[in-house]
Design a protein around this motif. Structure first.
Motif, PDB file in Angstrom:
ATOM      1  N   LEU A 241      -1.741  -1.816   5.715  1.00 60.08           N
ATOM      2  CA  LEU A 241      -3.062  -2.387   6.084  1.00 60.08           C
ATOM      3  C   LEU A 241      -2.961  -3.015   7.759  1.00 60.08           C
ATOM      4  O   LEU A 241      -1.897  -3.333   8.227  1.00 60.08           O
ATOM      5  N   GLU A 242      -4.284  -3.239   8.354  1.00 58.90           N
ATOM      6  CA  GLU A 242      -4.433  -3.813   9.437  1.00 58.90           C
ATOM      7  C   GLU A 242      -4.122  -5.277   9.293  1.00 58.90           C
ATOM      8  O   GLU A 242      -4.347  -5.736   8.069  1.00 58.90           O
ATOM      9  N   ASP A 243      -3.800  -6.083  10.364  1.00 57.39           N
ATOM     10  CA  ASP A 243      -3.554  -7.320  10.159  1.00 57.39           C
ATOM     11  C   ASP A 243      -4.791  -8.099   9.501  1.00 57.39           C
ATOM     12  O   ASP A 243      -4.518  -8.931   8.620  1.00 57.39           O
ATOM     13  N   ILE A 244      -5.784  -7.888   9.954  1.00 60.65           N
ATOM     14  CA  ILE A 244      -7.028  -8.388   9.280  1.00 60.65           C
ATOM     15  C   ILE A 244      -7.266  -8.311   7.903  1.00 60.65           C
ATOM     16  O   ILE A 244      -7.438  -9.353   7.190  1.00 60.65           O
ATOM     17  N   HIS A 245      -6.702  -6.968   7.554  1.00 63.21           N
ATOM     18  CA  HIS A 245      -6.821  -6.846   5.963  1.00 63.21           C
ATOM     19  C   HIS A 245      -5.821  -7.314   5.192  1.00 63.21           C
ATOM     20  O   HIS A 245      -5.722  -7.747   4.214  1.00 63.21           O
ATOM     21  N   LEU A 246      -4.390  -7.749   5.915  1.00 59.40           N
ATOM     22  CA  LEU A 246      -3.425  -8.405   5.392  1.00 59.40           C
ATOM     23  C   LEU A 246      -3.726  -9.671   4.914  1.00 59.40           C
ATOM     24  O   LEU A 246      -3.533 -10.300   3.981  1.00 59.40           O
ATOM     25  N   SER A 247      -4.456 -10.482   6.040  1.00 57.03           N
ATOM     26  CA  SER A 247      -4.661 -11.888   5.677  1.00 57.03           C
ATOM     27  C   SER A 247      -5.650 -11.807   4.668  1.00 57.03           C
ATOM     28  O   SER A 247      -5.807 -12.794   3.946  1.00 57.03           O
ATOM     29  N   GLY A 248      -6.566 -11.087   4.523  1.00 60.59           N
ATOM     30  CA  GLY A 248      -8.050 -11.161   3.448  1.00 60.59           C
ATOM     31  C   GLY A 248      -7.074 -10.759   2.403  1.00 60.59           C
ATOM     32  O   GLY A 248      -7.702 -11.281   1.073  1.00 60.59           O
TER      33      GLY A 248
END
Length: 148
Positions: A62-69
């Motif tokens: 996952l991209e970082d933004i998606h990991l956070s999500g």
């Protein structure tokens, strides 16, 4: 060689941006496993503690933004009592899980990967945003495409 996925580093990054989740995150046991496709939370009935299980292969892609999500999404399941006090009488089911996902994802859709269940997208195109898990659950139970 690829570096192993480090959930702690990504959790720390989220908590710096969203400190609201910090106290909760510290109280959740986090365990890597490839026995599930993505991630999830549950209440361990033996220890009375919340646990988050996650697939490090999935998370590592996952991209970082998606990991956070995804982390926020899992924390919201606990905050909104989706795995405890608000379970329907029949208990946890795939339909209840989808309903709770729709409820949470209404608010964080811009932080999630395309595969996420989001009102207004794909199979849920006709579903409005911002409803409770219970409202989505009722809609799913009445939706012909999910009656199987």
């Amino acid at each position: 060689m690829t570096k192993p996925f480090d959930l702690n580093a990504h959790t720390f990054a989220l908590l710096r941006q969203e400190p609201f989740f910090a106290a909760l995150s510290r109280r959740i046991t986090k365990m890597a496993t490839t026995s599930i496709p993505t991630a999830g939370v549950k209440l361990n009935k033996d220890t009375a503690q919340f646990e988050m299980v996650y697939n490090p292969v999935f998370m590592g892609k996952l991209e970082d933004i998606h990991l956070s999500g995804v982390l926020m999404h899992e924390f919201y399941h606990i905050i909104f009592e989706h795995v405890t006090g608000r379970l329907p009488p029949e208990g946890m089911s795939m339909l209840w899980n989808i309903a709770t996902d729709l409820s949470i994802n209404s608010h964080i859709s811009d932080k999630l990967p395309d595969m996420a269940c989001v009102p207004g997208r794909d199979k849920f195109e006709q579903y409005p945003t911002g409803l409770s898990a219970e409202a989505y659950y009722k809609m799913l139970q009445e939706d012909e495409q999910f009656k199987k």
